[in-house]
Enzyme design. Structure first.
Site, PDB file in Angstrom:
ATOM      1  N   ASP A   1       0.824  -1.193   0.062  1.00 25.56           N
ATOM      2  CA  ASP A   1      -0.007   0.000   0.072  1.00 25.56           C
ATOM      3  C   ASP A   1       0.883   1.243  -0.198  1.00 25.56           C
ATOM      4  OD1 ASP A   1      -2.363   1.361   0.078  1.00 25.56           O
ATOM      5  OD2 ASP A   1      -2.747   1.151   2.103  1.00 25.56           O
TER       6      ASP A   1
ATOM      7  N   HIS B   1       2.554   3.886  -8.840  1.00 25.00           N
ATOM      8  CA  HIS B   1       2.602   2.560  -9.101  1.00 25.00           C
ATOM      9  C   HIS B   1       3.877   1.863  -9.817  1.00 25.00           C
ATOM     10  CE1 HIS B   1      -1.181   2.779  -7.498  1.00 25.00           C
ATOM     11  NE2 HIS B   1      -1.847   3.575  -8.407  1.00 25.00           N
TER      12      HIS B   1
ATOM     13  N   LEU C   1      11.381 -20.210  -5.417  1.00 30.40           N
ATOM     14  CA  LEU C   1      10.352 -19.299  -4.628  1.00 30.40           C
ATOM     15  C   LEU C   1       9.173 -19.176  -5.516  1.00 30.40           C
ATOM     16  CD1 LEU C   1      10.701 -16.145  -2.419  1.00 30.40           C
ATOM     17  CD2 LEU C   1       9.602 -15.751  -4.550  1.00 30.40           C
TER      18      LEU C   1
HETATM   19  C1  V0D Z   1       0.724  -1.635  -8.546  1.00 31.92           C
HETATM   20  C2  V0D Z   1       2.771  -2.062  -6.124  1.00 31.92           C
HETATM   21  C3  V0D Z   1       3.580  -5.922 -10.784  1.00 31.92           C
HETATM   22  C4  V0D Z   1       1.133  -2.193  -5.990  1.00 31.92           C
HETATM   23  C5  V0D Z   1       3.256  -2.923  -7.303  1.00 31.92           C
HETATM   24  C6  V0D Z   1      -2.534  -4.941 -12.171  1.00 31.92           C
HETATM   25  C7  V0D Z   1       0.226  -1.721  -7.123  1.00 31.92           C
HETATM   26  C8  V0D Z   1       3.177  -2.564  -8.526  1.00 31.92           C
HETATM   27  C9  V0D Z   1       2.474  -6.595 -11.107  1.00 31.92           C
HETATM   28  C10 V0D Z   1       2.170  -7.986 -11.797  1.00 31.92           C
HETATM   29  C11 V0D Z   1       1.061  -3.709  -9.621  1.00 31.92           C
HETATM   30  C12 V0D Z   1       1.007  -8.579 -11.719  1.00 31.92           C
HETATM   31  C13 V0D Z   1       0.940  -9.942 -12.084  1.00 31.92           C
HETATM   32  C14 V0D Z   1       1.827 -10.449 -12.991  1.00 31.92           C
HETATM   33  C15 V0D Z   1       3.082  -9.717 -13.261  1.00 31.92           C
HETATM   34  C16 V0D Z   1       3.401  -8.357 -12.585  1.00 31.92           C
HETATM   35  C17 V0D Z   1       1.555  -5.755 -10.728  1.00 31.92           C
HETATM   36  C18 V0D Z   1      -0.699  -4.887 -10.575  1.00 31.92           C
HETATM   37  C19 V0D Z   1      -0.159  -4.003  -9.831  1.00 31.92           C
HETATM   38  C20 V0D Z   1      -1.881  -4.958 -10.891  1.00 31.92           C
HETATM   39  F1  V0D Z   1       1.878 -11.496 -13.470  1.00 31.92           F
HETATM   40  N1  V0D Z   1       3.439  -4.842  -9.912  1.00 31.92           N
HETATM   41  N2  V0D Z   1       2.104  -4.791  -9.956  1.00 31.92           N
HETATM   42  N3  V0D Z   1       0.172  -5.823 -10.939  1.00 31.92           N
HETATM   43  N4  V0D Z   1       1.739  -2.599  -9.139  1.00 31.92           N
END
Ligand code: V0D
Length: 254
Positions: free
Chosen positions: A34, A51, A145
């Site tokens: 968060d 993000h 992992l």
């Molecule tokens: C935004 C912080 C990696 C939280 C981290 C769409 C919010 C960065 C992925 C990711 C997000 C998800 C699945 C995958 C590969 C990468 C990701 C989202 C948001 C939601 F197979 N970061 N990340 N997915 N944030």
């Protein structure tokens, strides 16, 4: 007590982890990442910049977790409630998996990381699903992992679906009401086959669970920090692990 030195790559030793004990490393760590938007606004940047920064931090913490022997890292990336955010922010979030993989996947493959997903495909744009499925496919033979993204995930929905599956099996005569057990229920959750989290970390100061793994967190140690996710470093991660190691886990016994 046995102590282990942890090294990053070949050179960089992160010093504050040297007092982690090799035994009693949590098998499964879950993180609610968060504070990305707030981190950005604090710097006068658009929320989406937060993000992006948060995404860069995913690889760093994944490698740190792998280095100390964590088996499963579950990251709450997108909740079933996050669709209510402004459309342009949702669109940007849905572009992150595509961006993540060309940038980060080579190193994760090298580290033997296996990617999996907890959540629902419904409503996720095709281009996003394609990126996620490609990552799962390309890492499915890895044995290190497990990087488990909770994506379009919500715990009450997960539990409701598990209940529906059980009721259906009862109707079909495959399950007797008297045979309904915690295990039968767990087996119908999205996390079936994974051990429950040992430690939950939530960044950015909120002291809530927010519809995340309500069933699975029954005995999980909780650790909160005011730090925003993009500024949460390896050493903060090790601090959480160290505190986990110092807590006595009694599971309701003595
Ligand atoms: C935004 C912080 C990696 C939280 C981290 C769409 C919010 C960065 C992925 C990711 C997000 C998800 C699945 C995958 C590969 C990468 C990701 C989202 C948001 C939601 F197979 N970061 N990340 N997915 N944030």
């Amino acid at each position: 007590m046995s102590q282990k030195k942890f090294w990053f790559g070949k050179k960089k030793q992160v010093d504050s982890q040297s007092d982690l004990t090799e035994d009693n490393i949590p098998r499964h760590v879950a993180i609610i990442m968060d504070g990305n938007g707030r981190w950005a606004r604090r710097r006068g940047l658009p929320r989406v910049a937060g993000h992006h920064s948060g995404m860069k931090n995913v690889k760093k913490i994944t490698i740190a977790a792998d280095d100390i022997g964590v088996e499963i890292l579950t990251l709450y990336a997108f909740s079933t409630e996050n669709w209510k955010r402004p459309q342009d922010e949702v669109d940007y979030l849905m572009s992150l998996p595509q961006e993540f993989f060309p940038l980060e996947i080579e190193e994760l493959i090298e580290k033997n990381v296996r990617i999996r997903m907890t959540g629902w495909k419904e409503g996720v744009p095709g281009h996003t699903l394609e990126a996620v499925e490609n990552a799962i496919e390309r890492t499915k033979h890895n044995t290190g992992l497990i990087l488990n993204f909770a994506f379009n995930y919500g715990s009450r929905k997960e539990m409701t679906e598990a209940m529906r599956a059980m009721v259906r099996d009862v109707q079909l005569g495959k399950l007797k009401p008297e045979d309904i057990t915690e295990e039968e229920y767990s087996n119908r959750l999205q996390t079936s086959g994974l051990p429950d989290p040992d430690l939950l970390i939530r960044t950015s100061g909120e002291l809530r669970i927010s519809n995340f793994m309500l069933w699975q967190l029954a005995y999980t140690e909780l650790w909160f920090t005011d730090l925003y996710w993009p500024e949460f470093s390896e050493n903060h991660f090790f601090e959480a692990i160290r505190e986990y190691q110092n807590r006595v886990r009694r599971y309701g016994g003595l």
